[in-house]
Write an enzyme that holds these catalytic residues in place. Structure first.
Site, mmCIF file in Angstrom:
data_model
loop_
_atom_site.group_PDB
_atom_site.id
_atom_site.type_symbol
_atom_site.label_atom_id
_atom_site.label_comp_id
_atom_site.label_asym_id
_atom_site.label_seq_id
_atom_site.Cartn_x
_atom_site.Cartn_y
_atom_site.Cartn_z
ATOM 1 N N LYS A 112 0.664 -1.048 -0.091
ATOM 2 C CA LYS A 112 0.056 0.204 -0.095
ATOM 3 C C LYS A 112 0.900 1.457 0.128
ATOM 4 O O LYS A 112 0.200 2.129 -0.462
ATOM 5 C CB LYS A 112 -0.822 -0.105 1.068
ATOM 6 C CG LYS A 112 -1.759 0.089 1.257
ATOM 7 C CD LYS A 112 -3.459 -0.658 0.481
ATOM 8 C CE LYS A 112 -4.226 -1.108 -0.289
ATOM 9 N NZ LYS A 112 -5.973 -0.387 -0.599
ATOM 10 N N SER A 373 0.021 -9.851 -0.807
ATOM 11 C CA SER A 373 0.248 -8.540 -0.576
ATOM 12 C C SER A 373 0.318 -7.713 0.395
ATOM 13 O O SER A 373 0.634 -6.791 0.742
ATOM 14 C CB SER A 373 -1.363 -8.405 -1.237
ATOM 15 O OG SER A 373 -2.256 -8.460 -0.561
#
Length: 583
Positions: A112, A373
């Site tokens: 992110k 992720s």
């Protein structure tokens, strides 16, 4: 409007449930693109083009707009080029070359920070001086806080009241000012957007922003570069990339870059079945809002897909695969075996989708990349993941068997169960019962070979011997609750409990939630069963028995609506199994 119509259709039936495990959703790409083109023409003719066009973002509609922006994206002030590691165990199991793009190894243990920093680096000095604000329960919050500290601006991070302390403290350590607001993410986001307007702050969207998308797309740049180095002088090439999907920023960024540079490479998104907002939008041909989402993989638990992410994904993606909680847990275990790293559920979604796709389509000899992720896993959740992982991998099955309550039948059961397979028991629960049925009920789990017919052979063997057996492995409520209830039966002078209903309630894990819940029930309804264990999730499934006459069931549902809790009676198959042990 189209969105309202799609939402109404969604409430009637979710199309995502028609997909097989591992089957990418199909959608009319040309129709969606045509509808978007028509929308833009109408908007321009009315002189009401999106504000983004007025803010210097015309490039996003250019043919190579995102390609150029991804190549010049500023991310390496905070991010590192993450490793592309071969997963030896998974490669052997799936008979393909499996590569993991290790975004879980970033400074904040998630991808992110790429999009957050790129967005903030493109703000003017005046905008930065005023500060930024975002709404997030975890990974995006840490990315914004870190980016703000590097750019020398103030960051206000709005987080829901139910956010675990570990994530709140992580944001504070990075220099962010935390505001705990709202019972859920939607309330938190609404507060952040309103505050941004009132105080002149720049709102940093977690996924639906062109610069955020371009920042996430740098992962695609790295994958192609790393593969070209790894495969020098080898007769191999990259065949497909699997990307987790929440609001769609990561998939939009990677697919828009990959498909313009290497259109031959497949790019698939992967979503949890209980939070498949992008899959549903693609299949319906327009964005819709899910009534509820499963919060297990909280990093991708999004009700409504982004407008810009939907546009890009519908143009470039090859489809989205949905996976179950059990499959996600099994993927976490697979990655741990190969790397000794523990992914958060959202971080393992891509691996779960890759496994399902390979199994359904009998894929062998290919080179596949899964983007891992994130690894911001709450320690308390490990117990739940461990309990479910083997069922997701189909290496363990939970069964319930009824046998005559008479001398010798117990030994006979064991003889039939073990047979010639020398099956390994991993769980075994039984309690003596002497009632009119003269039946004893046994709950047990055994290890099986996922690639063989061992489970079916075992079921056939027991049923043919007159020992009625149910497979409970696919019933999540049995895995979470029933195994802990075996051995206890309700006793009352009537022999049963009048008007008792067994329900699963989606229960928030926060102080005061139980008191609030019981206050709403009392004194109208009597609680007869209560089964809860902390999971470390933002919310969990509570099993509860309540005496509710049919005439009062509507009032009970209204009480649940007032609380904002979801309560449903357990499914018929689960109730049949529960009845063996709690009545």
């Amino acid at each position: 409007s189209e969105n309202e119509e799609a939402a109404t259709q969604h409430q009637q039936k979710l199309l995502v449930h028609s997909l097989k495990r591992g089957e990418p959703c199909t959608f009319d790409r040309n129709l969606i693109i045509a509808k978007e083109h028509e929308r833009r023409l109408v908007s321009k003719s009315r002189g009401s083009e999106n504000q983004q066009e007025e803010d210097g973002l015309e490039w996003r509609h250019e043919v190579s707009g995102y390609l150029k922006q991804t190549l010049v994206a500023r991310v390496y002030d905070v991010a590192q080029e993450s490793d592309l590691d071969k997963a030896e165990g998974l490669s052997s199991k799936l008979k393909n070359t499996i590569l993991l793009k290790r975004e879980d190894k970033q400074q904040v243990f998630s991808f992110k920070l790429r999009g957050a920093f790129n967005k903030m680096a493109n703000l003017s000095s005046e905008e930065l001086s005023k500060g930024v604000i975002c709404s997030s329960a975890g990974n995006h919050a840490q990315g914004v806080a870190l980016s703000a500290s590097r750019l020398g601006c103030k960051a206000t991070i709005c987080m829901p009241l139910i956010t675990p302390d570990i994530k709140v403290e992580a944001v504070k350590r990075l220099g962010g000012t935390v505001k705990l607001v709202g019972e859920n993410y939607d309330e938190c986001q609404a507060y952040a957007i309103e505050t941004a307007k009132e105080e002149g702050l720049s709102y940093i969207h977690p996924f639906d922003d062109p610069y955020v998308i371009a920042g996430q797309g740098t992962i695609g740049v790295e994958i192609l570069r790393q593969c070209s180095i790894d495969f020098v002088n080898k007769d191999s090439n990259l065949d497909a990339i699997f990307v987790p999907v929440g609001g769609g920023g990561l998939l939009a960024g990677i697919s828009s870059y990959i498909k313009q540079v290497r259109p031959d490479i497949k790019v698939f998104g992967v979503e949890p079945l209980g939070a498949a907002c992008m899959t549903e939008a693609l299949m319906r041909g327009g964005i819709c809002t899910l009534d509820t989402v499963d919060a297990f993989a909280d990093g991708v638990a999004v009700k409504t897909a982004g407008t810009e992410t939907f546009r890009l994904i519908s143009k470039f993606c090859d489809g989205i695969i949905t996976v179950t909680t059990e499959e996600i847990c099994a993927a976490i275990k697979d990655v741990f075996k190969d790397t000794r790293s523990i992914l958060e559920p959202a971080g393992a979604v891509s691996v779960a989708g890759m496994k399902a796709y390979c199994k359904l389509n009998k894929i062998e000899g290919k080179v596949l990349v899964g983007v891992t992720s994130g690894a911001n896993m709450n320690f308390d959740r490990l117990r739940l993941v461990s309990d479910i992982a083997n069922f997701g991998a189909k290496t363990e099955v939970m069964l319930a068997t009824s046998i005559p309550e008479e001398p010798g039948s117990f030994r006979r059961f064991v003889d039939v169960l073990v047979g010639d397979d020398q099956i390994s028991l991993t769980e075994f629960k039984y309690r003596y019962a002497f009632d009119e049925s003269r039946k004893a009920h046994i709950l047990f789990s055994v290890e099986v070979d996922a690639e063989s017919e061992q489970k079916q052979s075992l079921l056939d063997r027991l049923n043919e011997a007159g020992m009625d057996t149910m497979d409970l492995s696919h019933l999540e409520s049995a895995q979470l609750h029933l195994r802990h209830l075996v051995g206890g039966r309700a006793r009352s002078f009537t022999g049963g409990i009048p008007d008792e209903r067994i329900l699963q309630v989606v229960f928030p894990e926060r102080p005061g939630a139980l008191k609030k819940f019981l206050a709403e029930l009392s004194p109208q309804w009597n609680v007869t069963l209560f089964h809860y264990r902390q999971t470390g999730n933002l919310e969990t499934n509570l099993l509860i028995g309540i005496q509710i006459p049919s005439t009062e069931y509507k009032s009970f549902n209204e009480a649940m609506d007032r609380l904002g809790y979801r309560a449903e009676e357990i499914e018929e198959a689960a109730f049949e199994a529960f009845s063996m042990f709690i009545y």
